[in-house]
Design a protein around this motif. Sequence first.
Motif, PDB file in Angstrom:
ATOM      1  N   UNK A   1       0.917  -1.162   0.118  1.00 21.12           N
ATOM      2  CA  UNK A   1       0.024   0.092   0.091  1.00 21.12           C
ATOM      3  C   UNK A   1       0.780   1.177  -0.125  1.00 21.12           C
ATOM      4  N   UNK A   2       1.952   1.293   0.773  1.00 20.12           N
ATOM      5  CA  UNK A   2       2.810   2.540   0.781  1.00 20.12           C
ATOM      6  C   UNK A   2       3.356   2.545  -0.667  1.00 20.12           C
ATOM      7  N   UNK A   3       3.832   1.543  -1.196  1.00 17.57           N
ATOM      8  CA  UNK A   3       4.469   1.637  -2.787  1.00 17.57           C
ATOM      9  C   UNK A   3       3.466   2.164  -3.640  1.00 17.57           C
ATOM     10  N   UNK A   4       2.228   1.816  -3.570  1.00 15.27           N
ATOM     11  CA  UNK A   4       1.035   2.188  -4.479  1.00 15.27           C
ATOM     12  C   UNK A   4       0.883   3.654  -4.043  1.00 15.27           C
ATOM     13  N   UNK A   5       0.731   4.140  -2.863  1.00 16.26           N
ATOM     14  CA  UNK A   5       0.285   5.512  -2.449  1.00 16.26           C
ATOM     15  C   UNK A   5       1.468   6.387  -2.931  1.00 16.26           C
ATOM     16  N   UNK A   6       2.925   6.065  -2.673  1.00 10.70           N
ATOM     17  CA  UNK A   6       3.790   6.853  -3.427  1.00 10.70           C
ATOM     18  C   UNK A   6       3.836   6.915  -5.047  1.00 10.70           C
ATOM     19  N   UNK A   7       3.649   5.837  -5.532  1.00 13.84           N
ATOM     20  CA  UNK A   7       3.771   5.700  -6.897  1.00 13.84           C
ATOM     21  C   UNK A   7       2.277   6.701  -7.541  1.00 13.84           C
ATOM     22  N   UNK A   8       1.250   6.552  -6.726  1.00 10.33           N
ATOM     23  CA  UNK A   8       0.036   7.413  -7.117  1.00 10.33           C
ATOM     24  C   UNK A   8       0.360   8.826  -7.131  1.00 10.33           C
ATOM     25  N   UNK A   9       1.038   9.288  -6.170  1.00 13.77           N
ATOM     26  CA  UNK A   9       1.188  10.612  -5.768  1.00 13.77           C
ATOM     27  C   UNK A   9       2.455  10.984  -7.054  1.00 13.77           C
ATOM     28  N   UNK A  10       3.301  10.293  -7.305  1.00 13.19           N
ATOM     29  CA  UNK A  10       4.136  10.654  -8.316  1.00 13.19           C
ATOM     30  C   UNK A  10       3.640  10.651  -9.848  1.00 13.19           C
ATOM     31  N   UNK A  11       2.805  10.003  -9.812  1.00 12.50           N
ATOM     32  CA  UNK A  11       1.975   9.848 -11.216  1.00 12.50           C
ATOM     33  C   UNK A  11       1.110  11.110 -11.340  1.00 12.50           C
ATOM     34  N   UNK A  12       0.463  11.176 -10.399  1.00 15.72           N
ATOM     35  CA  UNK A  12      -0.442  12.419 -10.342  1.00 15.72           C
ATOM     36  C   UNK A  12       0.304  13.519 -10.536  1.00 15.72           C
ATOM     37  N   UNK A  13       1.314  13.845  -9.603  1.00 18.64           N
ATOM     38  CA  UNK A  13       1.925  15.085  -9.825  1.00 18.64           C
ATOM     39  C   UNK A  13       2.655  15.204 -11.240  1.00 18.64           C
ATOM     40  N   UNK A  14       3.130  14.301 -11.853  1.00 21.64           N
ATOM     41  CA  UNK A  14       3.783  14.176 -13.203  1.00 21.64           C
ATOM     42  C   UNK A  14       2.738  14.634 -14.419  1.00 21.64           C
ATOM     43  N   UNK A  15       1.291  14.011 -14.117  1.00 21.48           N
ATOM     44  CA  UNK A  15       0.197  14.451 -15.170  1.00 21.48           C
ATOM     45  C   UNK A  15      -0.079  15.609 -15.057  1.00 21.48           C
ATOM     46  N   UNK A  16      -0.094  16.194 -13.776  1.00 22.59           N
ATOM     47  CA  UNK A  16      -0.681  17.400 -13.758  1.00 22.59           C
ATOM     48  C   UNK A  16       0.442  18.543 -13.607  1.00 22.59           C
TER      49      UNK A  16
END
Length: 222
Positions: A207-222
């Motif tokens: 869950x920690x890895x997914x949370x960090x990856x989601x935040x990274x992808x969200x920042x990259x897309x926005x």
Amino acid sequence: MLDDYRLLICRHMDVRIKHMLLTTKVSLVLLFLAVFILIYAVISYMKYRWVVFEHPVDVTKNKRYEVKFCSQLNAPHELTLEAERALDSSELNSRLGIKPLRRETCTKYSEALAIEWVIYEEGATLASGSSGDTTSGFWGKKAGKLLHIFTTKKGKNYTLVASVTAPDPVLAVTNPALKVAVGRVEHKSAYVYSSLCIFTAYLLAAIAAVTWLFGFIYNWLT
């Protein structure tokens, strides 16, 4: 107009940084919990000696054995006689005195081995018996005979005194041994509990890895 645009960009960057910091903090907290639970699970299982001892027995001659141990748990312990499966199963069952599933398979051989045993608790007799008193057996990588179940008290000193009073040289190839171990129910419960903790630790780490990856992808897309 240009200043407004720069201000908008700065605010957007500020939001992205704050979002990334938040997801990173959440991921680190979850990861810390996962590591803590994993360490706890391993330590809680490994701190006990589930097999107290396994002492080889020379079944070719009369001989006396004495093994001392200090109990780490308030729990039932099993005294067993174990042997490698180097003989035909029916012969091994018969020579160990294990009751076979089909009685007719045990007519060719008989139980010749006799081991007298006594368990002392702080010098006082706790239990005694003979290998011929029981017929309960178990099978796995090794075959074995359950001799007795006794309950120990944490911190108490115990001594097993066993004497081969009737040898059976044929069993020598099976490398027999007397074994004292924590009861299988208690061991299984501790194993299941530790396994659940380890599974929880892996889940939190994922869950920690997914949370960090989601935040990274969200920042990259926005």
